[in-house]
Scaffold this motif. Structure first.
Motif, PDB file in Angstrom:
ATOM      1  N   UNK A 153       0.859  -1.184   0.000  1.00 52.92           N
ATOM      2  CA  UNK A 153       0.000   0.000   0.000  1.00 52.92           C
ATOM      3  C   UNK A 153       0.894   1.232   0.000  1.00 52.92           C
ATOM      4  N   UNK A 154       0.271   2.394  -0.086  1.00 49.30           N
ATOM      5  CA  UNK A 154       1.002   3.646   0.013  1.00 49.30           C
ATOM      6  C   UNK A 154       0.784   4.248   1.388  1.00 49.30           C
ATOM      7  N   UNK A 155       1.878   4.732   1.986  1.00 53.15           N
ATOM      8  CA  UNK A 155       1.842   5.362   3.300  1.00 53.15           C
ATOM      9  C   UNK A 155       2.607   6.673   3.176  1.00 53.15           C
TER      10      UNK A 155
ATOM     11  N   UNK B 144      -4.618   8.816  -8.764  1.00 50.56           N
ATOM     12  CA  UNK B 144      -4.636   7.649  -9.657  1.00 50.56           C
ATOM     13  C   UNK B 144      -5.651   6.590  -9.237  1.00 50.56           C
ATOM     14  N   UNK B 145      -6.426   6.896  -8.191  1.00 52.76           N
ATOM     15  CA  UNK B 145      -7.463   5.971  -7.739  1.00 52.76           C
ATOM     16  C   UNK B 145      -7.035   5.019  -6.646  1.00 52.76           C
ATOM     17  N   UNK B 146      -5.737   4.939  -6.345  1.00 48.19           N
ATOM     18  CA  UNK B 146      -5.276   4.064  -5.270  1.00 48.19           C
ATOM     19  C   UNK B 146      -5.545   4.730  -3.924  1.00 48.19           C
ATOM     20  N   UNK B 147      -5.675   3.919  -2.904  1.00 51.14           N
ATOM     21  CA  UNK B 147      -5.867   4.430  -1.547  1.00 51.14           C
ATOM     22  C   UNK B 147      -4.519   4.511  -0.849  1.00 51.14           C
ATOM     23  N   UNK B 148      -4.362   5.523  -0.018  1.00 54.45           N
ATOM     24  CA  UNK B 148      -3.140   5.690   0.759  1.00 54.45           C
ATOM     25  C   UNK B 148      -3.501   6.047   2.184  1.00 54.45           C
ATOM     26  N   UNK B 149      -2.624   5.690   3.103  1.00 56.07           N
ATOM     27  CA  UNK B 149      -2.754   6.089   4.508  1.00 56.07           C
ATOM     28  C   UNK B 149      -1.774   7.236   4.721  1.00 56.07           C
TER      29      UNK B 149
ATOM     30  N   UNK C  72       2.770   9.313  15.304  1.00 56.22           N
ATOM     31  CA  UNK C  72       1.703   9.960  14.551  1.00 56.22           C
ATOM     32  C   UNK C  72       0.580  10.324  15.515  1.00 56.22           C
ATOM     33  N   UNK C  73      -0.052  11.480  15.291  1.00 59.20           N
ATOM     34  CA  UNK C  73      -1.194  11.897  16.113  1.00 59.20           C
ATOM     35  C   UNK C  73      -2.508  11.743  15.355  1.00 59.20           C
ATOM     36  N   UNK C  74      -2.478  11.062  14.235  1.00 59.87           N
ATOM     37  CA  UNK C  74      -3.697  10.818  13.484  1.00 59.87           C
ATOM     38  C   UNK C  74      -3.388  10.275  12.105  1.00 59.87           C
ATOM     39  N   UNK C  75      -4.226   9.364  11.640  1.00 58.29           N
ATOM     40  CA  UNK C  75      -4.079   8.760  10.321  1.00 58.29           C
ATOM     41  C   UNK C  75      -5.315   9.074   9.489  1.00 58.29           C
ATOM     42  N   UNK C  76      -5.122   9.161   8.197  1.00 58.22           N
ATOM     43  CA  UNK C  76      -6.246   9.367   7.289  1.00 58.22           C
ATOM     44  C   UNK C  76      -6.130   8.375   6.146  1.00 58.22           C
ATOM     45  N   UNK C  77      -7.242   8.065   5.547  1.00 59.02           N
ATOM     46  CA  UNK C  77      -7.362   7.105   4.452  1.00 59.02           C
ATOM     47  C   UNK C  77      -7.846   7.909   3.253  1.00 59.02           C
ATOM     48  N   UNK C  78      -6.967   8.167   2.284  1.00 61.80           N
ATOM     49  CA  UNK C  78      -7.255   9.100   1.201  1.00 61.80           C
ATOM     50  C   UNK C  78      -7.104   8.412  -0.154  1.00 61.80           C
ATOM     51  N   UNK C  79      -8.072   8.655  -1.036  1.00 61.84           N
ATOM     52  CA  UNK C  79      -7.955   8.164  -2.416  1.00 61.84           C
ATOM     53  C   UNK C  79      -7.078   9.154  -3.179  1.00 61.84           C
ATOM     54  N   UNK C  80      -6.007   8.631  -3.780  1.00 54.11           N
ATOM     55  CA  UNK C  80      -5.076   9.469  -4.527  1.00 54.11           C
ATOM     56  C   UNK C  80      -5.608   9.709  -5.941  1.00 54.11           C
TER      57      UNK C  80
END
Length: 150
Positions: free
Chosen positions: A107-109, A138-143, A128-136
């Motif tokens: 995955x992408x981090x 190119x359509x891939x998901x990254x944390x 880390x003080x917080x994580x997010x789950x974002x669609x990049x």
């Protein structure tokens, strides 16, 4: 939803050129595999990531340990436009990391702002003080990790 996306893009545009800081900063993401993940309750987790081919992004560390919590008192939570992510986003990011571990899928981090903090003498260990789950784009998901607001 659009407001949060606009905030994320603004953060990326404003923070990407930041120079050297005692942490990983910017808005980029790197391909990793999740080697282990332990959840500790309340949104806290510790994970070991294999940095694969982009080792320079992680100070030449082959493996990095990330200690993540959801901290609603962080400065980035008090931005004028509102927080860039919520506890639900943080939990979704942890679920994505669990999926990546179980499926052995890379995955992408990455980091937003000053997204990962380290302590002297521990170059391959981050907080880390917080994580997010974002669609990049190119359509891939990254944390993405957030730690401090510059």
């Amino acid at each position: 939803m659009r407001r949060r996306s606009a905030i994320r893009l603004l953060l990326l545009a404003c923070l990407a050129p930041i120079g050297s800081v005692p942490a990983l900063a910017g808005g980029g993401s790197w391909q990793v595999t999740v080697e282990s993940l332990a959840r500790h309750g309340g949104g806290a987790a510790a994970m070991v990531l294999n940095t694969l081919v982009m080792r320079f992004a992680y100070r030449n560390c082959t493996y990095v340990t990330v200690h993540a919590v959801y901290d609603p008192g962080s400065a980035w939570q008090r931005l004028p436009a509102g927080p860039p992510m919520t506890r639900q986003d943080h939990d979704a990011a942890l679920k994505h990391l669990e999926w990546a571990l179980a499926s052995r899928t890379p995955i992408f981090f990455g980091a937003m702002g000053i997204g990962l903090s380290s302590k002297p003498g521990q170059p391959c260990e981050f907080w880390s003080k917080g994580l997010d789950h974002i669609r990049q784009a190119d359509g891939t998901w990254a944390v993405f990790s957030y730690h401090d607001w510059p």
